[in-house]
Enzyme design. Sequence first.
Site, PDB file in Angstrom:
ATOM      1  N   HIS A 195     -12.905  -0.729  -0.349  1.00  0.00           N
ATOM      2  CA  HIS A 195     -13.989  -0.442   0.600  1.00  0.00           C
ATOM      3  C   HIS A 195     -14.993  -1.576   0.618  1.00  0.00           C
ATOM      4  O   HIS A 195     -15.569  -1.910   1.651  1.00  0.00           O
ATOM      5  CB  HIS A 195     -14.713   0.846   0.198  1.00  0.00           C
ATOM      6  CG  HIS A 195     -13.869   2.049   0.349  1.00  0.00           C
ATOM      7  ND1 HIS A 195     -14.036   3.182  -0.403  1.00  0.00           N
ATOM      8  CD2 HIS A 195     -12.842   2.301   1.177  1.00  0.00           C
ATOM      9  CE1 HIS A 195     -13.142   4.071  -0.047  1.00  0.00           C
ATOM     10  NE2 HIS A 195     -12.407   3.563   0.912  1.00  0.00           N
ATOM     11  N   GLU A 437       8.420  -1.522   8.155  1.00  0.00           N
ATOM     12  CA  GLU A 437       7.674  -1.965   6.975  1.00  0.00           C
ATOM     13  C   GLU A 437       8.433  -1.707   5.677  1.00  0.00           C
ATOM     14  O   GLU A 437       7.927  -1.943   4.595  1.00  0.00           O
ATOM     15  CB  GLU A 437       6.277  -1.342   6.945  1.00  0.00           C
ATOM     16  CG  GLU A 437       6.236   0.145   7.165  1.00  0.00           C
ATOM     17  CD  GLU A 437       4.812   0.698   7.229  1.00  0.00           C
ATOM     18  OE1 GLU A 437       3.842  -0.020   6.969  1.00  0.00           O
ATOM     19  OE2 GLU A 437       4.680   1.899   7.536  1.00  0.00           O
ATOM     20  N   ASP A 461       3.126  -3.785   4.081  1.00  0.00           N
ATOM     21  CA  ASP A 461       4.077  -3.038   3.267  1.00  0.00           C
ATOM     22  C   ASP A 461       5.425  -3.742   3.196  1.00  0.00           C
ATOM     23  O   ASP A 461       6.086  -3.702   2.163  1.00  0.00           O
ATOM     24  CB  ASP A 461       4.249  -1.616   3.824  1.00  0.00           C
ATOM     25  CG  ASP A 461       3.126  -0.714   3.338  1.00  0.00           C
ATOM     26  OD1 ASP A 461       2.821  -0.759   2.138  1.00  0.00           O
ATOM     27  OD2 ASP A 461       2.537   0.000   4.162  1.00  0.00           O
ATOM     28  N   CYS A 508       1.575  -5.735  13.197  1.00  0.00           N
ATOM     29  CA  CYS A 508       0.208  -5.253  12.975  1.00  0.00           C
ATOM     30  C   CYS A 508      -0.269  -5.415  11.536  1.00  0.00           C
ATOM     31  O   CYS A 508      -1.337  -4.925  11.186  1.00  0.00           O
ATOM     32  CB  CYS A 508       0.072  -3.803  13.432  1.00  0.00           C
ATOM     33  SG  CYS A 508       1.133  -2.669  12.523  1.00  0.00           S
TER      34      CYS A 508
END
Length: 578
Positions: A195, A437, A461, A508
Amino acid sequence: MTLWLAGIGVSRGVAIGPAHRVHPADLDIPEFTLEPDAVEAEVARFEQALAQARGQLTDVSRQIPGNAPDEIAAFIETHLLMMQDSSLADRVPALIREQRLNAEWALKRQQDHLISVFEQMDDDYLRARRDDVRHVAARIQRILLKEERVIAPRGQKGRLRPIIVADDITPADIILMHQQGVAAFVTEHGGPLSHTAILARSLRVPMIVGLHGARRLLADEETLIVDGDAGHALADASQSALAFYRHRQRRDRRYRRMLSQLRDEPAISADGVRVRLLANVELPDDSAEAVSVGAEGIGLYRTEFLYMNRGDMPGEDEQLSAYRRVLQTVAGPVTIRTLDLGADKTAASVRQQAQATNPALGLRAIRFCLKEPDMFRVQLRALLRASVDGDLRIMIPMISNVQELQQTRRLLEQAKSELRSEGHAFNNAVALGAMIEVPAAALAAPQLARHADFFSLGTNDLIQYTLAMDRVDDEISYLYDPLHPAVLRLIQTTIDAGRAAGIPVSLCGEMGSDQRYAALLLGLGLTEFSMHPANIPEIKRLVMQSRVGELRRRVADILAGDDPATYRAQLAELQASH
Ligand code: PEP
Ligand code: MG
């Protein structure tokens, strides 16, 4: 002699300023008993510190940047609630009165008690709250100990803004320090997906994480250069290095001004290849930022944030209104990804996720949704109902075989017939695509392409699973290598399979936002990128300067060569010449 330290750059840009070390983990807590007549004054001192800490956090919650994920506000709210809770607000004064402990000691005793209570809990979400207890207690302790982070006030003449060097920084502290005027952040721990890193990027403050030993190696006030692009920090730098980085700062400012002028230009390469630049968003409100930087649509909307930081699941109407907001804000395609919980992304309402021994390989993403069809049905129904509001594409994360896609399609068809009988409108032809992924999905892309309306390469991933490296573990982050020949081969296989089947292929993962890989990806045949909105102008500029035909020839030659020694040098040269 120049000290050169390498970490992971998580927020870009160059900063130069005096180092300011903070030691949140090693507060020295004095422990003594009070004279009876000093007790009430000590209680008052604790209550004042608590009020001041609350004031700081209230201040912080007003300063959260508009583009920061909702969870940041929820995180700060949790800390505020903890400060109001009787376990701190009443219990610490009681300890001061009953046992005549000084305030710091009483707070420390209560903190240890609360941590041991949380540690015994079965629920992983609640167990994780012990970190919140630590952060909250540390904030109050710093005030009691007058160890507040005194940082140069904003705009003080003749003084450069400081660079914070810390063990780790909480999201709340990032905001607080940013408010006080900080040039950059350097931390010894933490990863690019924390975060704190997300906030630093939202605030556009350069940041490096994983710089082990930084507090020991650096001295307060020494001039530090932080290069958030490269992930390097330099201390005791030569005059020429300082001049070089000052020049980079000026160039970056000019560059950002120039990029903003490309906003309304289409992304067409110098040899006429049309490229589509889409945005990744976490929250419905992010879509406005995406539109403002010229994104042509949304390539990834991560819906799991709707499920996080709450005890229940979002219902159909709540989801519908979130999806609608994005579709109504954005004119182009909007790719909404179904729930991708698991591994580092957990929600309190979803317990089995966190209990797995190896969550990244466990009941994650589509695997979990197919196991919980009643829950998944709610999301599919909300998506279908939203499909009349724009160009919606439904994207399924972590597909590893054809059956998962077929099962999803069956559930989607069931949801359609329910909606039909209830009289709800939806787009019957809504596109259903697969994220590629998992290496198995990339290798099986020609088969999967027969069942998917589009592909989107999730390289974060894909790289993690191909190279067997945990993407959030800073100890092995050096293994993250988008240029590994195995990774490139999987990307190539996916793009080729998509082209052969006539379905669009987008990318992405973070790799698509990184200018270092733009030429390579264009050369691999990628014509649709989805990325953090802030990176769109820069990638657009690179696309406009490219000769895609030539890049394709060069990349094919490089990948066909079998000399590993020259392979990386050739890729570096490709990028440099671009
Ligand atoms: C990815 O894996 O590349 C991706 C875009 O998804 P996430 O980062 O949310 O796992
Ligand atoms: Mg992913």
